[in-house]
Design a protein around this motif. Structure first.
Motif: not given
Length: 158
Positions: A105-132
């Motif tokens: 995410l850091k690399k994408i943001i620094s390369t594109t120089k844009k802000k993004y809404k990050v959307i998580l989906t799939g079976g394990l999305a809930h496990i990672f959301s609060n740790s990012l």
């Protein structure tokens, strides 16, 4: 995209839905067999993406291609250093994926120089959301929503 026919229907549905739902620059991270990142601009342009091995695929491969490492069910953990084989695998895979996601995410943001809404989906999305490091939204139905919206869109054309 150079070869649009190579874009998987699930990824296409995800970005179609993201465009319909969020009307902003989006990165959709889908925790499926592969962990995919799809980048969409606020004007609905698909900018491309990344494909990495999925979490369950990584766990399965680690277990099946080593002599003594068991297959585990990944759990969210605060512990970074494992005190036994199972907790070491869990910490390594969990925090390894968190670091990979944050790093990409850091690399994408620094390369594109844009802000993004990050959307998580799939079976394990809930496990990672609060740790990012990056604020994210969980939308477990985004693929299904994209399929429905695609059908509606195509009906209008005919």
């Amino acid at each position: 995209m150079r070869k649009p026919k190579q874009l998987g229907s699930d990824r296409l549905a995800n970005v179609f839905a993201a465009n319909q739902l969020y009307k902003s620059n989006c990165i959709v991270i889908d925790f499926g067999t592969a962990t995919t990142f799809d980048i969409l601009s606020k004007n609905g342009i698909y900018n491309g993406g990344l494909i990495t091995p999925g979490v369950r695929l990584s766990l399965s491969t680690l277990s099946s291609l080593t002599a003594l490492l068991p297959l585990i069910k990944l759990k969210k953990t605060k512990q970074i250093i494992g005190k036994d084989t199972i907790s070491a695998i869990n910490s390594g895979v969990y925090w390894g994926y968190v670091a990979m996601i944050d790093g990409l995410l850091k690399k994408i943001i620094s390369t594109t120089k844009k802000k993004y809404k990050v959307i998580l989906t799939g079976g394990l999305a809930h496990i990672f959301s609060n740790s990012l490091q990056y604020k994210s939204t969980i939308n477990t139905n985004i693929t299904l929503h994209g399929v429905v919206e695609t059908i509606k869109y195509n009906k209008k054309l005919f």
